[in-house]
Design a protein around this motif. Structure first.
Motif, PDB file in Angstrom:
ATOM      1  N   ASN A 155      14.863 -62.926  -9.680  1.00 19.72           N
ATOM      2  CA  ASN A 155      15.309 -61.532  -9.751  1.00 19.72           C
ATOM      3  C   ASN A 155      15.846 -61.058  -8.410  1.00 19.72           C
ATOM      4  N   LEU A 156      15.170 -61.488  -7.330  1.00 20.44           N
ATOM      5  CA  LEU A 156      15.624 -61.123  -5.989  1.00 20.44           C
ATOM      6  C   LEU A 156      16.916 -61.847  -5.615  1.00 20.44           C
ATOM      7  N   ALA A 157      16.982 -63.126  -5.920  1.00 19.84           N
ATOM      8  CA  ALA A 157      18.147 -63.919  -5.540  1.00 19.84           C
ATOM      9  C   ALA A 157      19.420 -63.428  -6.208  1.00 19.84           C
ATOM     10  N   THR A 158      19.288 -62.830  -7.401  1.00 21.24           N
ATOM     11  CA  THR A 158      20.459 -62.334  -8.114  1.00 21.24           C
ATOM     12  C   THR A 158      20.570 -60.815  -8.105  1.00 21.24           C
ATOM     13  N   ASN A 159      19.623 -60.145  -7.436  1.00 22.92           N
ATOM     14  CA  ASN A 159      19.596 -58.672  -7.429  1.00 22.92           C
ATOM     15  C   ASN A 159      19.689 -58.147  -8.856  1.00 22.92           C
ATOM     16  N   ALA A 160      18.726 -58.531  -9.672  1.00 20.57           N
ATOM     17  CA  ALA A 160      18.750 -58.219 -11.101  1.00 20.57           C
ATOM     18  C   ALA A 160      18.798 -56.714 -11.363  1.00 20.57           C
ATOM     19  N   GLY A 161      19.354 -56.367 -12.526  1.00 21.02           N
ATOM     20  CA  GLY A 161      19.514 -54.951 -12.880  1.00 21.02           C
ATOM     21  C   GLY A 161      18.637 -54.555 -14.050  1.00 21.02           C
ATOM     22  N   GLY A 162      19.201 -54.560 -15.270  1.00 24.93           N
ATOM     23  CA  GLY A 162      18.425 -54.212 -16.451  1.00 24.93           C
ATOM     24  C   GLY A 162      18.661 -52.798 -16.927  1.00 24.93           C
ATOM     25  N   ASN A 163      17.753 -52.327 -17.790  1.00 25.36           N
ATOM     26  CA  ASN A 163      17.958 -51.082 -18.519  1.00 25.36           C
ATOM     27  C   ASN A 163      17.620 -49.817 -17.743  1.00 25.36           C
ATOM     28  N   ARG A 164      16.840 -49.924 -16.661  1.00 22.76           N
ATOM     29  CA  ARG A 164      16.360 -48.708 -15.989  1.00 22.76           C
ATOM     30  C   ARG A 164      17.031 -48.470 -14.636  1.00 22.76           C
ATOM     31  N   VAL A 165      18.149 -49.131 -14.391  1.00 24.49           N
ATOM     32  CA  VAL A 165      18.832 -48.987 -13.106  1.00 24.49           C
ATOM     33  C   VAL A 165      19.233 -47.540 -12.857  1.00 24.49           C
ATOM     34  N   ILE A 166      19.601 -46.818 -13.893  1.00 29.19           N
ATOM     35  CA  ILE A 166      20.063 -45.448 -13.743  1.00 29.19           C
ATOM     36  C   ILE A 166      19.028 -44.583 -13.043  1.00 29.19           C
ATOM     37  N   ARG A 167      17.743 -44.881 -13.228  1.00 29.03           N
ATOM     38  CA  ARG A 167      16.687 -44.076 -12.601  1.00 29.03           C
ATOM     39  C   ARG A 167      16.073 -44.749 -11.373  1.00 29.03           C
ATOM     40  N   TYR A 168      15.829 -46.058 -11.467  1.00 29.45           N
ATOM     41  CA  TYR A 168      15.064 -46.727 -10.418  1.00 29.45           C
ATOM     42  C   TYR A 168      15.899 -47.637  -9.521  1.00 29.45           C
ATOM     43  N   GLY A 169      17.131 -47.925  -9.893  1.00 29.66           N
ATOM     44  CA  GLY A 169      17.963 -48.787  -9.071  1.00 29.66           C
ATOM     45  C   GLY A 169      17.811 -50.258  -9.415  1.00 29.66           C
ATOM     46  N   MET A 170      18.593 -51.087  -8.727  1.00 30.10           N
ATOM     47  CA  MET A 170      18.569 -52.535  -8.931  1.00 30.10           C
ATOM     48  C   MET A 170      17.303 -53.125  -8.304  1.00 30.10           C
ATOM     49  N   MET A 171      17.144 -54.438  -8.411  1.00 26.87           N
ATOM     50  CA  MET A 171      15.976 -55.102  -7.837  1.00 26.87           C
ATOM     51  C   MET A 171      15.859 -54.810  -6.344  1.00 26.87           C
ATOM     52  N   ARG A 172      16.979 -54.656  -5.686  1.00 25.79           N
ATOM     53  CA  ARG A 172      16.997 -54.348  -4.250  1.00 25.79           C
ATOM     54  C   ARG A 172      16.130 -53.126  -3.924  1.00 25.79           C
ATOM     55  N   GLU A 173      16.102 -52.160  -4.855  1.00 21.44           N
ATOM     56  CA  GLU A 173      15.358 -50.928  -4.614  1.00 21.44           C
ATOM     57  C   GLU A 173      13.866 -51.061  -4.909  1.00 21.44           C
ATOM     58  N   GLN A 174      13.453 -52.199  -5.433  1.00 21.35           N
ATOM     59  CA  GLN A 174      12.047 -52.386  -5.807  1.00 21.35           C
ATOM     60  C   GLN A 174      11.266 -53.185  -4.779  1.00 21.35           C
ATOM     61  N   VAL A 175      11.866 -53.487  -3.628  1.00 28.19           N
ATOM     62  CA  VAL A 175      11.265 -54.407  -2.665  1.00 28.19           C
ATOM     63  C   VAL A 175      11.186 -53.758  -1.291  1.00 28.19           C
ATOM     64  N   LEU A 176      10.036 -53.905  -0.639  1.00 29.54           N
ATOM     65  CA  LEU A 176       9.872 -53.401   0.724  1.00 29.54           C
ATOM     66  C   LEU A 176      10.045 -54.495   1.770  1.00 29.54           C
ATOM     67  N   ASP A 177       9.635 -55.715   1.463  1.00 29.58           N
ATOM     68  CA  ASP A 177       9.794 -56.798   2.425  1.00 29.58           C
ATOM     69  C   ASP A 177       9.715 -58.139   1.713  1.00 29.58           C
ATOM     70  N   LEU A 178      10.202 -59.162   2.400  1.00 26.88           N
ATOM     71  CA  LEU A 178      10.223 -60.525   1.861  1.00 26.88           C
ATOM     72  C   LEU A 178       9.693 -61.495   2.893  1.00 26.88           C
ATOM     73  N   GLU A 179       9.135 -62.583   2.403  1.00 26.90           N
ATOM     74  CA  GLU A 179       8.927 -63.776   3.217  1.00 26.90           C
ATOM     75  C   GLU A 179       9.883 -64.830   2.691  1.00 26.90           C
ATOM     76  N   ALA A 180      10.551 -65.552   3.604  1.00 23.20           N
ATOM     77  CA  ALA A 180      11.524 -66.551   3.176  1.00 23.20           C
ATOM     78  C   ALA A 180      11.587 -67.677   4.198  1.00 23.20           C
ATOM     79  N   VAL A 181      12.068 -68.827   3.739  1.00 16.92           N
ATOM     80  CA  VAL A 181      12.217 -69.995   4.596  1.00 16.92           C
ATOM     81  C   VAL A 181      13.698 -70.285   4.767  1.00 16.92           C
ATOM     82  N   LEU A 182      14.136 -70.361   6.026  1.00 16.56           N
ATOM     83  CA  LEU A 182      15.533 -70.672   6.326  1.00 16.56           C
ATOM     84  C   LEU A 182      15.784 -72.174   6.171  1.00 16.56           C
ATOM     85  N   PRO A 183      17.044 -72.595   6.123  1.00 11.40           N
ATOM     86  CA  PRO A 183      17.351 -74.002   5.876  1.00 11.40           C
ATOM     87  C   PRO A 183      16.698 -74.981   6.850  1.00 11.40           C
ATOM     88  N   ASP A 184      16.481 -74.562   8.090  1.00 11.90           N
ATOM     89  CA  ASP A 184      15.886 -75.487   9.064  1.00 11.90           C
ATOM     90  C   ASP A 184      14.357 -75.496   9.031  1.00 11.90           C
TER      91      ASP A 184
END
Length: 475
Positions: A155-184
């Motif tokens: 959902n994060l990788a594609t910035n998923a949307g869905g039926n409630r975007v009009i009120r709450y926004g895309m997946m981008r708006e549902q996240v405060l922080d991420l942990e991720a691993v870079l290629p190296d």
């Protein structure tokens, strides 16, 4: 001879990197082709997918980091896979890659009711998050038809949307922080729980929507919302597109709880699903130029119901709405939503379809739909054309199919719809990303300068191009 030597070197390189992965992580984490034979590697897009040279199923961020570090050193491509519910081929294999499945990195690590946050592993299914939020007295607003299979990382990788975007926004708006691993193998992200954090470049938002081309997301801090105590739902028939946009604007201005869903369906879609799915029942008598599923969610059941009913009455009296059915129970609302959710039956109802997920300014959606249908009919007069969408965010879905047309027809259909999208300044992908399916049309929605900037970011974070190569960015 030269071709044979090149092939031998490639085979040796594959054996070397797989051996290094097995030595570092063990056979429990790194499986060989013979050990995962028969496993599905393609997503829902019907894009062909090769088999990976190895399947990595890590349990920890440290194991992800070790795997990426080895693949970086050996210049071996890695494709991250979640629930494989994508529709753009972004998780499919082109050949010679290592598959990194997040299926074992699943689970909810903590819920903070004071901060209204939930910290989860990236492989956690969306439905698991929704249910845990509900049990804790909250809601997680992102909702998709694939909720039981899709994962938070996807959902994060594609910035998923869905039926409630009009009120709450895309997946981008549902996240405060991420942990991720870079290629190296470097790990970034602090899993912070605050909304305000102006400390330089927002790496979180850079990774969201990057389709696994910049980093592997391993954890996320999600925002939870208070559960609505009242949900009002109506099915409306409208005479023209101007009435549709008037209803949207009036609902947003006048309904005390605002609009939580505004789904628009053209008659072709409405007639098709009601004729093909006998379990569905028509909410209204007669035919209308447009159908709208209107939903408002709030905190005060008594006052909301009265305000919603009064609003519908005003819209009927001023002839913005030609007819309306008000849901008086959860069963009524579910019956309305079943009509809108009928695309889940497409594999059975309309095989060989060509589907589009495009977006325009709300003002242009009606005109865009008309242009697309007119030009499609000029080429394929007997085609089935289904049009519907989330009008509140300008998202338009178009599905086209004609019985017995040859496979070569699909590119011609795409040329028509994407041609309209480009000339009207729309987006060739509203919800599902670019993957491999939309590489050839990305330039219709992105300028040369924007594409150059995106390539510069990719080169900076993934200089050896090992993460999901051949996806998202055209060569």
């Amino acid at each position: 001879m030269q071709e044979s030597v090149t092939h031998d070197r490639a085979a040796q390189s594959e054996e070397t990197v797989v051996a290094a992965l097995r030595a570092a992580l063990g056979a429990d984490i790194v499986a060989l082709p013979a050990e995962f034979a028969g496993r599905k590697h393609a997503d829902w897009s019907r894009t062909p997918s090769a088999d990976p040279i190895a399947l990595i199923r890590p349990r920890t961020t440290e194991q992800v980091a070790t795997a990426l570090k080895i693949c970086f050193e050996h210049r071996r491509a890695v494709v991250t896979q979640g629930g494989l519910t994508g529709l753009a081929g972004g998780a499919c294999m082109l050949g010679g890659e290592v598959a990194l499945s997040m299926e074992r990195m699943s689970g909810i690590e903590s819920i903070d009711p004071v901060s209204a946050t939930m910290t989860v592993l990236a492989g956690t299914p969306l439905q698991t998050v929704q249910e845990a939020a509900d049990d804790a007295g909250f809601m997680f607003p992102l909702d998709l038809g694939a909720r039981g299979s899709c994962t938070i990382g996807g959902n994060l990788a594609t910035n998923a949307g869905g039926n409630r975007v009009i009120r709450y926004g895309m997946m981008r708006e549902q996240v405060l922080d991420l942990e991720a691993v870079l290629p190296d193998g470097s790990v970034i992200g602090g899993l912070r729980k605050m909304i305000k954090n102006n400390t330089g470049y927002d790496l979180r938002n850079l990774l969201i929507g990057s389709e696994g081309t910049l980093a592997v997301i391993t954890r996320a801090v999600l925002r939870l919302r208070h559960k609505p105590r009242a949900v009002s739902t109506a099915w409306c028939g409208l005479p023209n597109y101007e009435a549709v946009t008037t209803l949207l604007r009036q609902a947003q201005e006048r309904l005390p709880a605002g609009v939580s869903a505004f789904e628009v369906m053209w008659p072709g879609y409405y007639d098709f699903v009601l004729q093909r799915l006998p379990e569905l029942r028509a909410p209204l008598e007669g035919r209308h130029a447009y159908y709208v599923l209107l939903e408002s969610s709030g905190a005060d059941p008594e006052s909301q119901a009265a305000a919603f009913e009064a609003f519908l009455g005003d819209m009927l009296e001023t002839e913005v709405i030609a007819d309306a059915a008000l849901a008086t129970s959860e069963a009524d609302a579910a019956a309305f939503w079943a009509i809108r959710d009928a695309p889940g039956e497409y594999p059975r109802l309309i095989p060989g379809r060509v589907s589009f997920d495009v977006s325009f300014s709300i003002t242009d959606v009606g005109n865009a739909a008309d242009r697309c249908e007119e030009r499609l009919r000029a080429h394929w007069p007997n085609a089935t054309i289904l049009i519907y969408g989330h009008l509140g965010d300008g998202n338009l879905h178009i599905v086209v199919q004609e019985p017995d047309w040859p496979p070569t027809t699909a590119p011609e259909v795409q040329k028509v719809v994407y041609g309209v999208t480009g000339e009207m300044g729309g987006s060739v992908s509203a919800e599902h990303g670019i993957g491999v399916k939309k590489l050839g049309v990305l330039a219709l929605s992105r300028s040369p300068a924007e594409l150059a900037a995106m390539r510069a970011v990719k080169a900076a974070l993934d200089p050896r191009n090992i993460l999901n190569p051949g996806k998202l960015l055209p060569p």
